[in-house]
Motif scaffolding. Sequence first.
Motif, mmCIF file in Angstrom:
data_model
loop_
_atom_site.group_PDB
_atom_site.id
_atom_site.type_symbol
_atom_site.label_atom_id
_atom_site.label_comp_id
_atom_site.label_asym_id
_atom_site.label_seq_id
_atom_site.Cartn_x
_atom_site.Cartn_y
_atom_site.Cartn_z
ATOM 1 N N LEU A 20 0.650 -1.338 0.070
ATOM 2 C CA LEU A 20 -0.032 0.148 -0.054
ATOM 3 C C LEU A 20 0.890 1.013 0.111
ATOM 4 C CD1 LEU A 20 -2.839 -0.829 2.836
ATOM 5 C CD2 LEU A 20 -3.031 -0.526 0.269
ATOM 6 N N CYS A 21 2.025 1.324 0.684
ATOM 7 C CA CYS A 21 2.749 2.444 1.056
ATOM 8 C C CYS A 21 3.816 2.733 -0.119
ATOM 9 C CB CYS A 21 3.326 2.315 2.337
ATOM 10 S SG CYS A 21 1.936 2.491 3.485
ATOM 11 N N PHE A 22 4.563 1.464 -0.567
ATOM 12 C CA PHE A 22 5.827 1.675 -1.219
ATOM 13 C C PHE A 22 5.945 1.161 -2.624
ATOM 14 C CE2 PHE A 22 6.970 1.357 3.419
ATOM 15 C CZ PHE A 22 7.403 2.677 3.627
ATOM 16 N N ARG A 105 10.889 11.079 0.862
ATOM 17 C CA ARG A 105 10.548 11.617 -0.427
ATOM 18 C C ARG A 105 10.254 13.319 -0.151
ATOM 19 N NH1 ARG A 105 8.627 8.927 -4.768
ATOM 20 N NH2 ARG A 105 8.717 6.758 -4.723
ATOM 21 N N THR A 106 10.767 14.017 -1.072
ATOM 22 C CA THR A 106 10.501 15.365 -0.865
ATOM 23 C C THR A 106 9.365 15.919 -0.740
ATOM 24 O OG1 THR A 106 10.687 15.915 -3.209
ATOM 25 C CG2 THR A 106 12.890 16.066 -1.862
ATOM 26 N N SER A 107 8.356 15.265 -1.278
ATOM 27 C CA SER A 107 6.764 15.366 -1.530
ATOM 28 C C SER A 107 6.094 14.955 -0.083
ATOM 29 C CB SER A 107 6.022 14.718 -2.579
ATOM 30 O OG SER A 107 6.184 13.215 -2.517
ATOM 31 N N ASN A 108 6.694 14.219 0.823
ATOM 32 C CA ASN A 108 6.090 13.669 1.855
ATOM 33 C C ASN A 108 6.250 14.467 2.934
ATOM 34 O OD1 ASN A 108 5.041 12.083 3.924
ATOM 35 N ND2 ASN A 108 5.967 10.185 3.414
ATOM 36 N N LEU A 109 5.263 15.687 2.888
ATOM 37 C CA LEU A 109 5.298 16.871 3.819
ATOM 38 C C LEU A 109 4.965 16.460 5.335
ATOM 39 C CD1 LEU A 109 4.405 19.656 1.437
ATOM 40 C CD2 LEU A 109 6.556 18.788 1.875
ATOM 41 N N GLU A 132 8.952 5.612 -9.462
ATOM 42 C CA GLU A 132 7.650 5.411 -9.427
ATOM 43 C C GLU A 132 6.743 5.902 -8.385
ATOM 44 O OE1 GLU A 132 6.479 1.173 -9.916
ATOM 45 O OE2 GLU A 132 8.269 0.768 -10.747
ATOM 46 N N PRO A 133 6.773 7.392 -8.264
ATOM 47 C CA PRO A 133 7.576 8.107 -9.451
ATOM 48 C C PRO A 133 8.897 8.600 -9.152
ATOM 49 C CG PRO A 133 5.953 9.595 -7.935
ATOM 50 C CD PRO A 133 5.798 8.113 -7.531
ATOM 51 N N ARG A 134 9.494 8.858 -10.152
ATOM 52 C CA ARG A 134 11.004 9.184 -9.731
ATOM 53 C C ARG A 134 10.876 10.647 -8.918
ATOM 54 N NH1 ARG A 134 15.499 7.510 -10.327
ATOM 55 N NH2 ARG A 134 14.714 5.911 -11.863
ATOM 56 N N GLU A 135 11.650 10.607 -7.815
ATOM 57 C CA GLU A 135 11.715 11.870 -6.975
ATOM 58 C C GLU A 135 12.879 11.770 -6.053
ATOM 59 O OE1 GLU A 135 8.663 13.750 -3.530
ATOM 60 O OE2 GLU A 135 8.112 11.942 -4.466
ATOM 61 N N ASP A 136 13.375 13.017 -5.640
ATOM 62 C CA ASP A 136 14.612 13.180 -4.785
ATOM 63 C C ASP A 136 14.100 12.945 -3.289
ATOM 64 O OD1 ASP A 136 15.872 14.205 -6.961
ATOM 65 O OD2 ASP A 136 15.678 16.405 -6.097
ATOM 66 N N ALA A 137 15.243 12.340 -2.805
ATOM 67 C CA ALA A 137 15.040 12.015 -0.903
ATOM 68 C C ALA A 137 15.719 13.100 -0.375
ATOM 69 C CB ALA A 137 15.559 10.650 -0.987
ATOM 70 N N LEU A 138 15.065 13.385 0.727
ATOM 71 C CA LEU A 138 15.784 14.141 1.538
ATOM 72 C C LEU A 138 16.425 13.322 2.524
ATOM 73 C CD1 LEU A 138 13.254 17.173 2.294
ATOM 74 C CD2 LEU A 138 15.249 17.178 0.869
#
Length: 144
Positions: A20-22, A105-109, A132-138
């Motif tokens: 569900l999450c990854f 993920r940078t979008s996981n505020l 999936e989707p491609r994204e940077d990691a903090l």
Amino acid sequence: MQIVSMTAEHVSRLAELEKLCFSEPWSEKSLTEEIDNPAACFLVAMQQDEVLGYGGMHTVLGESYVDNIAVFPEFRGHGVGRTLMAALIEKARENGGVFITLEVRTSNLPAIAMYRSLGFTEAGVRRNFYTEPREDALIFTLSF
């Protein structure tokens, strides 16, 4: 809510949560292998007999790395993730940890806000770390 060590009886439910999450979920086999891994600490948040979420980390030579924190959607926003993270931080300290680190993920505020509130500081960026989707990691780190 109760935090317990992961056992074989939790694995199938946690594998469902992973899916569900990854985008690249851990399998039941991968989770099962961590039960007896001396470097691993995998904790499960329970309410009565229901799995709410889980968190896992590895510690080697005082350095702890959080592999995953995952909470079932219906239980998000109720402190489950924060409780799991607090328990992992405590375990890292108990084991003589020097620091604990993780990527997000940078979008996981919501997760970023939680990590910052727990004292983590941003240590860097891993470009295109996620797919999936491609994204940077903090990269976040908490030193003890």
